[in-house]
Design a protein around this motif. Structure first.
Motif, short mmCIF file in Angstrom:
data_model
loop_
_atom_site.label_atom_id
_atom_site.label_comp_id
_atom_site.label_asym_id
_atom_site.label_seq_id
_atom_site.Cartn_x
_atom_site.Cartn_y
_atom_site.Cartn_z
N GLN A 128 27.24 46.58 34.62
CA GLN A 128 27.62 45.64 33.57
C GLN A 128 26.55 44.55 33.48
O GLN A 128 25.47 44.69 34.04
CB GLN A 128 28.97 45.01 33.89
CG GLN A 128 30.09 46.02 34.04
CD GLN A 128 31.44 45.34 34.26
OE1 GLN A 128 31.59 44.13 34.15
NE2 GLN A 128 32.44 46.14 34.57
N ARG A 129 26.89 43.47 32.82
CA ARG A 129 25.97 42.34 32.75
C ARG A 129 26.53 41.17 33.54
O ARG A 129 27.72 41.14 33.88
CB ARG A 129 25.75 41.91 31.30
CG ARG A 129 24.95 42.91 30.47
CD ARG A 129 24.90 42.44 29.03
NE ARG A 129 24.04 43.22 28.18
CZ ARG A 129 24.39 44.32 27.53
NH1 ARG A 129 25.61 44.81 27.68
NH2 ARG A 129 23.53 44.95 26.74
N TYR A 172 38.05 39.21 28.38
CA TYR A 172 37.26 38.01 28.07
C TYR A 172 38.13 36.91 27.50
O TYR A 172 37.66 36.04 26.77
CB TYR A 172 36.15 38.36 27.06
CG TYR A 172 35.25 39.46 27.54
CD1 TYR A 172 34.03 39.18 28.15
CD2 TYR A 172 35.61 40.80 27.39
CE1 TYR A 172 33.20 40.19 28.61
CE2 TYR A 172 34.79 41.83 27.85
CZ TYR A 172 33.59 41.51 28.46
OH TYR A 172 32.77 42.52 28.91
N ASN A 197 30.64 36.40 35.68
CA ASN A 197 31.46 37.24 36.56
C ASN A 197 32.22 36.40 37.58
O ASN A 197 31.91 35.22 37.78
CB ASN A 197 30.57 38.25 37.29
CG ASN A 197 30.09 39.36 36.36
OD1 ASN A 197 30.86 39.88 35.56
ND2 ASN A 197 28.82 39.72 36.47
N ARG A 200 34.26 37.23 43.59
CA ARG A 200 34.88 38.11 44.59
C ARG A 200 34.12 39.44 44.70
O ARG A 200 33.84 40.08 43.68
CB ARG A 200 36.34 38.36 44.24
CG ARG A 200 37.20 37.11 44.38
CD ARG A 200 38.57 37.33 43.76
NE ARG A 200 39.47 36.23 43.96
CZ ARG A 200 39.52 35.15 43.20
NH1 ARG A 200 38.68 35.01 42.17
NH2 ARG A 200 40.37 34.19 43.45
C1 SAM Z 1 34.41 38.19 31.40
S1 SAM Z 1 33.85 39.77 31.81
C2 SAM Z 1 32.37 39.44 32.70
C3 SAM Z 1 31.16 40.10 32.08
C4 SAM Z 1 31.06 41.58 32.29
N1 SAM Z 1 30.48 41.87 33.59
C5 SAM Z 1 30.23 42.21 31.19
O1 SAM Z 1 29.15 42.77 31.45
O2 SAM Z 1 30.65 42.15 30.04
C6 SAM Z 1 35.06 40.24 33.00
C7 SAM Z 1 34.88 41.64 33.54
O3 SAM Z 1 33.72 41.73 34.35
C8 SAM Z 1 33.98 42.54 35.50
N2 SAM Z 1 33.89 41.69 36.70
C9 SAM Z 1 33.61 40.39 36.74
N3 SAM Z 1 33.60 39.94 38.00
C10 SAM Z 1 33.90 40.98 38.78
C11 SAM Z 1 34.05 41.14 40.19
N4 SAM Z 1 33.88 40.15 41.03
N5 SAM Z 1 34.39 42.36 40.64
C12 SAM Z 1 34.55 43.39 39.80
N6 SAM Z 1 34.41 43.30 38.46
C13 SAM Z 1 34.09 42.12 37.95
C14 SAM Z 1 35.37 43.09 35.32
O4 SAM Z 1 35.25 44.32 34.64
C15 SAM Z 1 36.02 42.05 34.44
O5 SAM Z 1 37.10 42.57 33.73
#
Ligand code: SAM
Length: 349
Positions: A128-129, A172, A197, A200
């Protein structure tokens, strides 16, 4: 969602506001504190390059916003958002005004952050980002607003697909005002803040940033924003004892990932979802095994994530305290509980 009691709770007006951010007796309208990240002249006055309309690495299927979009919220809700909490009927006299975003903050991509693809296989959001500091960011400073679609928060509670602005569950969606039932969803439209993110499982012991409610004087409206966590008391005392400059304590170094705590409720709900998904899959496997004469086998369940251990965020280097979102400020926010538990999760803590 309904059982996620983080963020602007029912009676938290005037309760704990100002903690950790120095706004007690602080800013009045028209006299914002310096929230500019501690850079000479502030990062918002001297753009590095020609203004970009969309940040680097922005996904093509998401609309980049420079101001919020409103979907299905009433005039009354809008009025509430356009009122400082201290001026709302029934607010305790001690309610301080909200901190203000820097009035010179420009609309558009922030020079303080970078959106990066996460390629580290040990990062739970690998593939992901994430959002990273493009400069050193001072402890307690404002980073950027959390933009998205302002919508009625409870329309979709527990009923995916019932929210008119977004037919799918969102990862989001952040509470803006629970009392007024307004949330901000950056699923399909948002800004860089949507890429923050949770700490955790990342290997970091705690968050280095938080969601906080602020006043945007450019629009005369409240909004959520991402802030660097203030320096912890213990670290400040240590620096003072070592005769170090306490202004340089804490903060986020250039290149470091900006990580918040989504709130315990967010991850608890995902654990529940994962558990019921596991049950559902197990039932399906059993049914299939019965039909096919096979036994399904554990591999059929191997994509279901393990239940994460959820360490609480501490606010400084001291012993872990209560959840960071509560301990820092009554203005702090949390992601609404919606969406799916991440399937790529790899909890290490
Ligand atoms: C607000 S978004 C953050 C941005 C996301 N990573 C993206 O590329 O669009 C929230 C999602 O990011 C991922 N994420 C964020 N923090 C995480 C973590 N500590 N462990 C696992 N997944 C996480 C999960 O899929 C979560 O539902």
């Amino acid at each position: 969602m309904a059982n996620n009691d983080r963020g602007r709770g029912g009676n938290n007006r005037g309760n704990g506001r100002g903690r950790g951010f120095g706004i007690r007796g602080g800013p009045q309208r028209g006299s914002p504190r310096d929230l500019s990240g501690g850079l000479p002249g502030g990062p918002f006055t001297s753009p590095d390059a020609a203004p970009k309309t969309v940040p680097e690495n922005w996904p093509s299927n998401v609309t980049y916003l420079t101001t919020p979009v409103y979907a299905g919220i009433s005039q009354r809700q809008r009025q509430v958002l356009q009122t400082q909490p201290a001026d709302l009927p029934g607010a305790p006299a001690s309610t301080p005004p909200l901190s203000e975003v820097p009035s010179i903050l420009r609309f558009g991509p922030s020079p303080l952050v970078e959106i990066r693809s996460i390629t580290d296989p040990n990062h739970p959001a690998c593939g992901q980002r994430g959002l990273f500091a493009a400069r050193n960011l001072r402890a307690g400073s404002f980073i950027l607003p959390y933009l998205g679609v302002y919508h009625r928060g409870n329309v979709a509670a527990g009923r995916p697909g019932t929210n008119p602005h977004n037919k799918r569950e969102s990862d989001y969606d952040l509470w803006l005002d629970r009392d007024a039932d307004v949330a901000v969803d950056a699923d399909r439209q948002g800004n860089e803040a949507r890429f923050v993110n949770d700490y955790r499982g990342t290997g970091k012991p705690r968050a280095n940033a938080e969601f906080r409610e602020v006043w945007d004087p450019r629009r005369g409206e409240r909004c959520m924003a991402v802030f660097v966590l203030p320096a912890g008391k213990r670290a400040l005392l240590q620096a003072a004892a070592n005769k170090q400059n306490t202004n340089k304590v804490g903060g986020i170094a250039q290149g470091e990932e900006i990580l918040v705590s989504y709130g315990k409720g967010f991850w608890e709900m995902r654990q529940k979802e994962a558990a019921s998904a596991k049950e559902g899959e197990a039932e399906q496997v059993t049914a299939q095994a019965g039909e096919e004469g096979g036994n399904g086998g554990p591999e059929a369940l191997s994509t279901v994530p393990e239940s994460p251990d959820q360490p609480e965020a501490a606010t400084d280097g001291a012993a872990p305290g209560p959840l960071q979102l509560q301990s820092i400020s009554g203005q702090a926010g949390s992601l609404k509980v919606a969406g799916k538990f991440p399937t790529n999760i790899a909890w290490k803590q």
